[in-house]
Every structure is written in C-alpha cells, then in structure tokens.
Design a protein around this motif. Structure first.
Motif, mmCIF file in Angstrom:
data_model
loop_
_atom_site.group_PDB
_atom_site.id
_atom_site.type_symbol
_atom_site.label_atom_id
_atom_site.label_comp_id
_atom_site.label_asym_id
_atom_site.label_seq_id
_atom_site.Cartn_x
_atom_site.Cartn_y
_atom_site.Cartn_z
ATOM 1 N N TYR A 167 14.328 -6.097 -9.675
ATOM 2 C CA TYR A 167 13.572 -5.621 -8.521
ATOM 3 C C TYR A 167 12.152 -5.256 -8.952
ATOM 4 O O TYR A 167 11.924 -4.829 -10.089
ATOM 5 N N PRO A 168 11.181 -5.383 -8.054
ATOM 6 C CA PRO A 168 9.802 -4.995 -8.382
ATOM 7 C C PRO A 168 9.721 -3.512 -8.744
ATOM 8 O O PRO A 168 10.329 -2.666 -8.094
ATOM 9 N N VAL B 22 15.290 -7.673 -2.060
ATOM 10 C CA VAL B 22 14.069 -7.930 -2.830
ATOM 11 C C VAL B 22 12.864 -8.038 -1.894
ATOM 12 O O VAL B 22 11.777 -7.526 -2.183
ATOM 13 N N ARG B 23 13.058 -8.683 -0.754
ATOM 14 C CA ARG B 23 11.978 -8.831 0.219
ATOM 15 C C ARG B 23 11.486 -7.481 0.719
ATOM 16 O O ARG B 23 10.287 -7.291 0.995
ATOM 17 N N PHE C 6 10.938 -4.876 -0.845
ATOM 18 C CA PHE C 6 9.972 -4.313 -1.788
ATOM 19 C C PHE C 6 8.577 -4.926 -1.623
ATOM 20 O O PHE C 6 7.597 -4.355 -2.127
ATOM 21 N N GLU C 7 8.507 -6.071 -0.952
ATOM 22 C CA GLU C 7 7.268 -6.845 -0.983
ATOM 23 C C GLU C 7 6.686 -7.175 0.383
ATOM 24 O O GLU C 7 5.482 -7.432 0.496
ATOM 25 N N ASP C 8 7.495 -7.197 1.417
ATOM 26 C CA ASP C 8 7.082 -7.750 2.701
ATOM 27 C C ASP C 8 6.970 -6.673 3.776
ATOM 28 O O ASP C 8 7.988 -6.197 4.289
ATOM 29 N N ASN D 33 11.504 0.494 3.533
ATOM 30 C CA ASN D 33 10.370 -0.360 3.880
ATOM 31 C C ASN D 33 9.677 0.158 5.142
ATOM 32 O O ASN D 33 8.446 0.273 5.202
ATOM 33 N N GLU E 68 6.901 -0.548 -2.487
ATOM 34 C CA GLU E 68 7.926 -0.644 -3.538
ATOM 35 C C GLU E 68 8.610 0.697 -3.758
ATOM 36 O O GLU E 68 9.810 0.761 -4.024
#
Length: 426
Positions: free
Chosen positions: A202-203, A281-282, A284-286, A326, A337
């Motif tokens: 994971y980030p 995972v998304r 953390f980023e989107d 998120n 994150e």
C-alpha cells in the motif's frame, strides 16, 4: 522459577511454537495461492458470479451435513480457549479453507482472517492433542495458532502476535502465550514468504505532526469510524438473526446468493465482490472514489457473511475503512493516504476489539509515519463502538467504562442469554 526451569520452558515454547508456525505458514501459503487462482478466474469469467446462489446451495448442504460442529467458526476457537472444550475438529481446516475459496470464486464478499484463524487453531489443537500437552499449555498453543495464522496470511508477524493475545478477551492481553505466539507468528510468516507468497503493498502516508487541530479532526474521524462499525456489526447480526427463520442453511445461502447477485447487477461493477483489494489501493490515491463505496462494500459483506458463506471480515473491513477514510480525508483536509490508511485499520480494530494489534498492523503495512495517528483513532473508535463485536464469544472482564465484572462474560450474553440453539454456542 529457577534459571534451568526457565530455559527448559523457553526451549519447549520455541519448539512447540516453531511446529505451529510451520503448520500455519504452510496452510496460509496454500490458502493464499488458491485464493489468487479463484480471484483471477472470477475476474476473467464474470458470468460465474451468476452461479453464486447455486454455490451457496451446494456449500450450505455440505456444511449442514458435515460441518455443523465447526459452523461457529472463530467463536468456537474463542470458546475452546476459555472453556477448555473438546478438541476442535481437524476438518475445520479444510472446510474453512476450501469453503472460503469457493465463496471468492463465485463472487461472495468475504475476507481471509477468519479462515486463517480457524485453520491455525484447528491444526494447532490437533498437534496439541497428539503431543498430549496439559490444558494450560493447550490454551497457550491455541493462541499461538491464531497468531501464526493471522500473521502469516497478512504478512504482518508482529500484529499477528498481538492479535493472538488480544482478540480472545476484550480489554486484556494474554501474556502467558506471548512466547509461543511470537515464535509461531514469525515462523509462520517466514514459511509463507519462503513458499513464494507475496502480499499487497500500500502507498505510504506522509509524515504529519500532531497538532491540537489534528487531534480534533481525529476525534471526528473516530466517531465516523465507530458509527460505520456499529452499522456493520448490527446489520450482520440482524441478517443472521432473521436469516435463521429459514431453517435450512442451503436455502438461506441460496437466498443470500440471489441478494448479492441482484446487488451486483444493480451497482453494475465487480468492485464489491471478493476481497476488493484493487479498490483498497485506489482509496489511497484517487479522490474520485465514489463516496458511497464504503457503504456498498459493507452491505455486500454483511449479506455474504450473514447468510453463512465462509470467510473473514478483515479485508472487506479494510475496504470499508479505506474508502471511508478517503471520504473523511477530503472533508477534513487530511492527506488522502493518511486518511485511507488510518481508516483501513480503525474499522476492523473497532469491530474486533483489537486496537493494539491493528495499530501495529497499520505500521507494518504502511510504515511508521501512520503509527501515532492510527493508535489515536483505533483506541477512540474501540471505545465508542461499545460492547459490540464481530466475535460475540469474546469475553468481557471489565467494561470499556472501567466497571469490573465479577466473572468474565461473553459479549453475546450481556443482553439476553442465548438459547441452546444459538449457533455461536454449538
């Protein structure tokens, strides 16, 4: 204890813990390999999800005919540790392992920790009985089996140690089992990795110093986590309770399978089937992740597990927590994150009453930068969730408000004592 006796005890625990670690690590490697095969096949053949109701019918028939003794799952493990009950049937291991793989193959929303705990405990109890260890040693070995299964299936050996000691009794850590739990979890993780099994990366969140304003934000975050956790626990228990009106387990699972398939068609995406790791995972980023994603995963998982499909809660609750984090990160002005990482750990920490284990797990998965933040939220969410749990067999020795109970009581017994037909007590 004299030095010689201490060294003998240490050698015994290292030996027994090592045996448990090898067994649980090998079982986790097999389980994760099969789970990857099932997930890859389902993602390449979407139409197999239409067969989930029939899979539920077949799996339910098998469980009703051959798996009645092991249906309580993790609650059976907890009861056995506390009550020194009869040997956990060895068949729990293959039933939990292959039953969970089938759940994922056909698109049920479930996790891995329940399977890891049950496989680890059943293999460990078989070993304990073959070696004819005394009851106190057996109890400590069972905790080690839980630690070995949890630590190896997630690649988080330190969290595995603490989880094996923390999840049995609410608010108390069983230090008597710390050495075998340590050995079993570390060895189990080494065996799983040595057999070529990798784990999700994971980030890493950025380093963010604590400030008074940030503490206030974490309090708001923890309240939201607690509310979502309560919703999941109560909905899952409600589905189980009302589902029992359908006395036939195969029919109940068939109906639940139909409900999951209907939801799948309604939302029009595979994102909420199986583990849901790509969406975790998304998160953390989107920043464009749908704000309702956590609620849909919660609903898919509550139905899947509530009607009797096999699997655990950890990874689906990672999904729920990361997706919720998120949303909260964007509302509260937190790094994405960091919000996703804290949410990932905190929802399961509150649901399982294991704030220490999940705080450590977050640090193992995401790095040390997340640690002070995740500890704060996990502890607050744990307190705010009250005396609820995804494991109703957990014993309570003192209330979260500080009241001491004269004798330990299972969480399921705090209201009205369950009758003899309660499946969590069979």
């Amino acid at each position: 204890m004299k030095r010689r006796e201490l060294l003998q005890a240490l050698a015994q625990w290292i030996g027994l813990g090592g045996i448990v670690g090898v067994a649980t690590g090998a079982a986790s490697a097999l389980f994760l390999w099969l789970l990857d095969l099932a997930t890859d096949f389902r993602t390449g053949h979407h139409t197999i999800v239409w067969l989930l109701p029939l899979a539920g019918l077949g799996l339910g028939w098998f469980l009703e005919r051959f798996g009645q003794r092991v249906l309580p799952g993790n609650n059976l493990v907890i009861d056995t540790i506390h009550d020194e009950g009869p040997e956990i049937p060895l068949r729990m291991a293959p039933i939990a392992l292959f039953g969970t793989v089938l759940t994922h193959l056909f698109g049920g929303s479930a996790g891995r920790e329940g399977t890891a705990v049950q496989v680890g405990a059943s293999l460990t109890d078989w070993i304990a009985h073959r070696l004819r260890v005394p009851p106190p040693t057996r109890q400590q070995l069972l905790a080690a089996g839980v630690a070995g299964g949890f630590g190896s299936v997630f690649g988080t050996p330190v969290a595995g140690i603490v989880f094996g000691l923390e999840f049995v009794t609410l608010g108390r850590i069983e230090y008597r089992a710390i050495v075998p739990a340590l050995v079993a979890s570390v060895v189990g993780d080494m065996v799983t990795r040595g057999l070529g099994i990798g784990h999700t990366h994971y980030p890493a969140p950025p380093v963010v110093p604590l400030t008074p304003l940030l503490l206030l934000k974490w309090l708001v975050f923890a309240v939201a986590v607690a509310l979502v956790t309560i919703a999941f626990i109560e909905l899952t228990h409600l589905i189980k309770k009302h589902g029992r009106r359908i006395r036939s387990l195969p029919v109940r699972m068939f109906v639940g399978g139909v409900a999951v398939v209907a939801l799948w068609q309604l939302v029009g995406t595979d994102d909420y089937l199986g583990l849901g790791i790509p969406t975790i995972v998304r998160a953390f980023e989107d920043p464009g992740l749908p704000a309702y994603a956590f609620a849909l995963k919660l609903l898919f998982t509550a139905i899947t597990l509530g009607v009797g499909f096999l699997g655990g809660e950890v990874t689906p609750l990672f999904f729920v927590g990361a997706a919720l984090g998120n949303v909260l990160a964007q509302l509260l002005g937190l790094p994405l994150e960091l919000g996703a990482g804290v949410g990932l750990a905190a929802v399961f920490a509150a649901a399982a009453n294991t704030p220490l284990a999940l705080s450590i797990m977050a640090a193992e998965l995401l790095g040390a930068a997340v640690f002070p933040h995740v500890v704060i939220v996990c502890v607050l969410a744990y307190l705010l969730t009250g005396h609820r749990s995804i494991y109703p067999a957990q014993r309570l020795t003192s209330g979260k408000g500080g009241a001491i109970l004269p004798v330990p009581r299972a969480l399921r017994d705090l209201g009205q004592p369950p009758g003899p037909e309660d499946p969590d007590r069979r």
